[in-house]
Scaffold this motif. Structure first.
Motif, PDB file in Angstrom:
ATOM      1  N   LYS A   1       0.842  -1.195   0.000  1.00  0.00           N
ATOM      2  CA  LYS A   1       0.000   0.000   0.000  1.00  0.00           C
ATOM      3  C   LYS A   1       0.881   1.249   0.000  1.00  0.00           C
ATOM      4  CE  LYS A   1      -3.841   2.131   2.448  1.00  0.00           C
ATOM      5  NZ  LYS A   1      -4.732   2.062   3.604  1.00  0.00           N
ATOM      6  N   THR A   2       1.929   1.228   0.802  1.00  0.00           N
ATOM      7  CA  THR A   2       2.863   2.359   0.849  1.00  0.00           C
ATOM      8  C   THR A   2       3.542   2.524  -0.508  1.00  0.00           C
ATOM      9  OG1 THR A   2       3.258   1.901   3.183  1.00  0.00           O
ATOM     10  CG2 THR A   2       4.841   3.318   2.072  1.00  0.00           C
ATOM     11  N   ARG A   3       3.956   1.412  -1.115  1.00  0.00           N
ATOM     12  CA  ARG A   3       4.610   1.469  -2.439  1.00  0.00           C
ATOM     13  C   ARG A   3       3.636   1.987  -3.495  1.00  0.00           C
ATOM     14  NH1 ARG A   3       8.665   2.724  -5.339  1.00  0.00           N
ATOM     15  NH2 ARG A   3       8.988   1.418  -7.148  1.00  0.00           N
ATOM     16  N   ILE A   4       2.394   1.552  -3.435  1.00  0.00           N
ATOM     17  CA  ILE A   4       1.377   2.020  -4.382  1.00  0.00           C
ATOM     18  C   ILE A   4       1.171   3.525  -4.223  1.00  0.00           C
ATOM     19  CG2 ILE A   4      -1.100   1.920  -4.901  1.00  0.00           C
ATOM     20  CD1 ILE A   4      -0.953  -1.101  -4.372  1.00  0.00           C
ATOM     21  N   GLU A   5       1.143   3.992  -2.978  1.00  0.00           N
ATOM     22  CA  GLU A   5       0.989   5.430  -2.746  1.00  0.00           C
ATOM     23  C   GLU A   5       2.177   6.202  -3.309  1.00  0.00           C
ATOM     24  OE1 GLU A   5       0.409   5.748   1.462  1.00  0.00           O
ATOM     25  OE2 GLU A   5      -1.688   5.082   1.363  1.00  0.00           O
ATOM     26  N   GLU A   6       3.390   5.661  -3.146  1.00  0.00           N
ATOM     27  CA  GLU A   6       4.574   6.308  -3.709  1.00  0.00           C
ATOM     28  C   GLU A   6       4.487   6.371  -5.227  1.00  0.00           C
ATOM     29  OE1 GLU A   6       7.906   4.024  -2.366  1.00  0.00           O
ATOM     30  OE2 GLU A   6       7.716   4.699  -0.279  1.00  0.00           O
ATOM     31  N   LEU A   7       4.087   5.248  -5.850  1.00  0.00           N
ATOM     32  CA  LEU A   7       3.972   5.202  -7.312  1.00  0.00           C
ATOM     33  C   LEU A   7       2.896   6.166  -7.816  1.00  0.00           C
ATOM     34  CD1 LEU A   7       4.402   1.379  -7.974  1.00  0.00           C
ATOM     35  CD2 LEU A   7       6.052   3.209  -8.399  1.00  0.00           C
ATOM     36  N   ASN A   8       1.774   6.242  -7.108  1.00  0.00           N
ATOM     37  CA  ASN A   8       0.717   7.184  -7.506  1.00  0.00           C
ATOM     38  C   ASN A   8       1.214   8.627  -7.429  1.00  0.00           C
ATOM     39  OD1 ASN A   8      -1.251   5.320  -8.185  1.00  0.00           O
ATOM     40  ND2 ASN A   8      -2.091   5.235  -6.117  1.00  0.00           N
ATOM     41  N   ALA A   9       2.017   8.937  -6.413  1.00  0.00           N
ATOM     42  CA  ALA A   9       2.581  10.282  -6.296  1.00  0.00           C
ATOM     43  C   ALA A   9       3.530  10.558  -7.458  1.00  0.00           C
ATOM     44  CB  ALA A   9       3.305  10.439  -4.961  1.00  0.00           C
ATOM     45  N   GLN A  10       4.337   9.557  -7.824  1.00  0.00           N
ATOM     46  CA  GLN A  10       5.238   9.723  -8.969  1.00  0.00           C
ATOM     47  C   GLN A  10       4.457   9.912 -10.255  1.00  0.00           C
ATOM     48  OE1 GLN A  10       7.822   6.307  -8.999  1.00  0.00           O
ATOM     49  NE2 GLN A  10       9.250   7.198  -7.514  1.00  0.00           N
ATOM     50  N   ILE A  11       3.391   9.145 -10.420  1.00  0.00           N
ATOM     51  CA  ILE A  11       2.559   9.256 -11.624  1.00  0.00           C
ATOM     52  C   ILE A  11       1.948  10.643 -11.722  1.00  0.00           C
ATOM     53  CG2 ILE A  11       0.393   8.460 -12.675  1.00  0.00           C
ATOM     54  CD1 ILE A  11       1.155   5.625 -11.746  1.00  0.00           C
ATOM     55  N   SER A  12       1.410  11.150 -10.639  1.00  0.00           N
ATOM     56  CA  SER A  12       0.810  12.490 -10.690  1.00  0.00           C
ATOM     57  C   SER A  12       1.869  13.543 -10.971  1.00  0.00           C
ATOM     58  CB  SER A  12       0.055  12.792  -9.396  1.00  0.00           C
ATOM     59  OG  SER A  12       0.944  12.876  -8.307  1.00  0.00           O
ATOM     60  N   SER A  13       3.081  13.357 -10.437  1.00  0.00           N
ATOM     61  CA  SER A  13       4.175  14.291 -10.719  1.00  0.00           C
ATOM     62  C   SER A  13       4.548  14.249 -12.201  1.00  0.00           C
ATOM     63  CB  SER A  13       5.389  13.936  -9.864  1.00  0.00           C
ATOM     64  OG  SER A  13       6.511  14.666 -10.257  1.00  0.00           O
ATOM     65  N   LEU A  14       4.632  13.036 -12.757  1.00  0.00           N
ATOM     66  CA  LEU A  14       4.962  12.893 -14.179  1.00  0.00           C
ATOM     67  C   LEU A  14       3.863  13.462 -15.073  1.00  0.00           C
ATOM     68  CD1 LEU A  14       6.584   9.345 -14.204  1.00  0.00           C
ATOM     69  CD2 LEU A  14       7.729  11.552 -14.503  1.00  0.00           C
ATOM     70  N   LEU A  15       2.606  13.277 -14.693  1.00  0.00           N
ATOM     71  CA  LEU A  15       1.509  13.843 -15.470  1.00  0.00           C
ATOM     72  C   LEU A  15       1.570  15.360 -15.460  1.00  0.00           C
ATOM     73  CD1 LEU A  15      -1.492  11.513 -14.530  1.00  0.00           C
ATOM     74  CD2 LEU A  15      -0.300  11.657 -16.719  1.00  0.00           C
ATOM     75  N   SER A  16       1.892  15.938 -14.331  1.00  0.00           N
ATOM     76  CA  SER A  16       2.036  17.389 -14.236  1.00  0.00           C
ATOM     77  C   SER A  16       3.191  17.865 -15.119  1.00  0.00           C
ATOM     78  CB  SER A  16       2.277  17.788 -12.781  1.00  0.00           C
ATOM     79  OG  SER A  16       2.553  19.151 -12.691  1.00  0.00           O
ATOM     80  N   GLU A  17       4.290  17.133 -15.071  1.00  0.00           N
ATOM     81  CA  GLU A  17       5.443  17.474 -15.911  1.00  0.00           C
ATOM     82  C   GLU A  17       5.091  17.339 -17.392  1.00  0.00           C
ATOM     83  OE1 GLU A  17       9.978  15.811 -16.613  1.00  0.00           O
ATOM     84  OE2 GLU A  17       9.012  15.471 -14.689  1.00  0.00           O
ATOM     85  N   LYS A  18       4.333  16.302 -17.731  1.00  0.00           N
ATOM     86  CA  LYS A  18       3.907  16.092 -19.117  1.00  0.00           C
ATOM     87  C   LYS A  18       3.039  17.254 -19.587  1.00  0.00           C
ATOM     88  CE  LYS A  18       1.061  12.985 -21.902  1.00  0.00           C
ATOM     89  NZ  LYS A  18       0.154  11.846 -21.861  1.00  0.00           N
ATOM     90  N   ARG A  19       2.159  17.718 -18.733  1.00  0.00           N
ATOM     91  CA  ARG A  19       1.292  18.848 -19.060  1.00  0.00           C
ATOM     92  C   ARG A  19       2.133  20.106 -19.307  1.00  0.00           C
ATOM     93  NH1 ARG A  19      -2.304  17.530 -15.807  1.00  0.00           N
ATOM     94  NH2 ARG A  19      -1.332  18.332 -13.920  1.00  0.00           N
ATOM     95  N   ASP A  20       3.138  20.333 -18.448  1.00  0.00           N
ATOM     96  CA  ASP A  20       4.014  21.491 -18.605  1.00  0.00           C
ATOM     97  C   ASP A  20       4.807  21.412 -19.908  1.00  0.00           C
ATOM     98  OD1 ASP A  20       3.100  22.421 -16.183  1.00  0.00           O
ATOM     99  OD2 ASP A  20       4.853  21.718 -15.037  1.00  0.00           O
ATOM    100  N   VAL A  21       5.329  20.225 -20.200  1.00  0.00           N
ATOM    101  CA  VAL A  21       6.083  20.039 -21.443  1.00  0.00           C
ATOM    102  C   VAL A  21       5.175  20.246 -22.650  1.00  0.00           C
ATOM    103  CG1 VAL A  21       7.295  18.304 -22.833  1.00  0.00           C
ATOM    104  CG2 VAL A  21       7.845  18.570 -20.428  1.00  0.00           C
ATOM    105  N   GLY A  22       3.945  19.754 -22.575  1.00  0.00           N
ATOM    106  CA  GLY A  22       2.982  19.967 -23.666  1.00  0.00           C
ATOM    107  C   GLY A  22       2.709  21.449 -23.889  1.00  0.00           C
ATOM    108  N   ASN A  23       2.594  22.207 -22.813  1.00  0.00           N
ATOM    109  CA  ASN A  23       2.388  23.656 -22.944  1.00  0.00           C
ATOM    110  C   ASN A  23       3.600  24.324 -23.576  1.00  0.00           C
ATOM    111  OD1 ASN A  23      -0.172  23.537 -21.819  1.00  0.00           O
ATOM    112  ND2 ASN A  23       0.557  23.937 -19.752  1.00  0.00           N
ATOM    113  N   GLN A  24       4.788  23.883 -23.189  1.00  0.00           N
ATOM    114  CA  GLN A  24       5.998  24.446 -23.777  1.00  0.00           C
ATOM    115  C   GLN A  24       6.088  24.119 -25.259  1.00  0.00           C
ATOM    116  OE1 GLN A  24       9.180  22.847 -21.412  1.00  0.00           O
ATOM    117  NE2 GLN A  24       8.884  24.315 -19.738  1.00  0.00           N
TER     118      GLN A  24
END
Length: 180
Positions: A46-69
């Motif tokens: 459960k802790t690992r899943i929470e860590e992975l979900n946090a990484q995924i949301s961070s990557l999605l945010s980064e992807k959105r920023d890169v798309g805007n750029q």
């Protein structure tokens, strides 16, 4: 009285069997430890899943920023392409105002959409020089010669070798002297 109280309390106490069932206690202990181990594994996942979900949301945010750029860079490239096209059109218009029998296009769009410098000579009707008949080719050359004469401020006679390709209604009328 104290002794009678102690005897009375001793009578109320349950008797503990002299032989204990250690086997059942050991098995219960193993079962509890196994259950605790399973719970710890689930908790770890459960802790690992929470860590992975946090990484995924961070990557999605980064992807959105890169798309805007990327979108802003594409807008800049589009504006550059429009500017190049506009500049080529301005040059073409300046040259074409001095031409009588032809037009020049100073740019060409390639299949991939890129605009490249070019010098495409066409008749006033838009037919490319390579496919013009002889009389229109001669008129185009006369028009270009007149352009250079005006640009350099000179007046030169024009010699037309193949005057037979012209009829009386389509003879070129250049500004200078013409020798047919």
């Amino acid at each position: 009285t104290l002794i009678s109280d102690i005897k009375r309390l001793e009578g109320l106490m349950p008797e503990i069997p002299s032989q204990q069932d250690n086997e059942n206690l050991t098995q219960s202990k193993r079962d509890l430890l196994s259950e605790i181990e399973n719970l710890n594994q689930r908790l770890g996942m459960k802790t690992r899943i929470e860590e992975l979900n946090a990484q995924i949301s961070s990557l999605l945010s980064e992807k959105r920023d890169v798309g805007n750029q990327i979108a802003s860079i594409e807008q800049i490239l589009l504006k550059c392409k429009d500017w190049i096209e506009e500049r080529a059109n301005i040059i073409s218009e300046r040259i074409n105002t001095n031409l009588t029998y032809c037009k020049i296009q100073m740019w060409q769009t390639q299949k991939n959409g890129d605009i490249v410098p070019a010098c495409i000579i066409t008749s006033n009707e838009g037919v490319k020089y390579a496919t013009l008949n002889n009389s229109n080719r001669i008129k185009t050359c006369i028009s270009l010669q007149e352009l250079f004469n005006r640009h350099y401020g000179v007046q030169m006679p024009i010699f037309i070798d193949e005057a037979s390709v012209f009829d009386s209604y389509n003879l070129p009328q250049p500004d200078g002297q013409v020798v047919y």
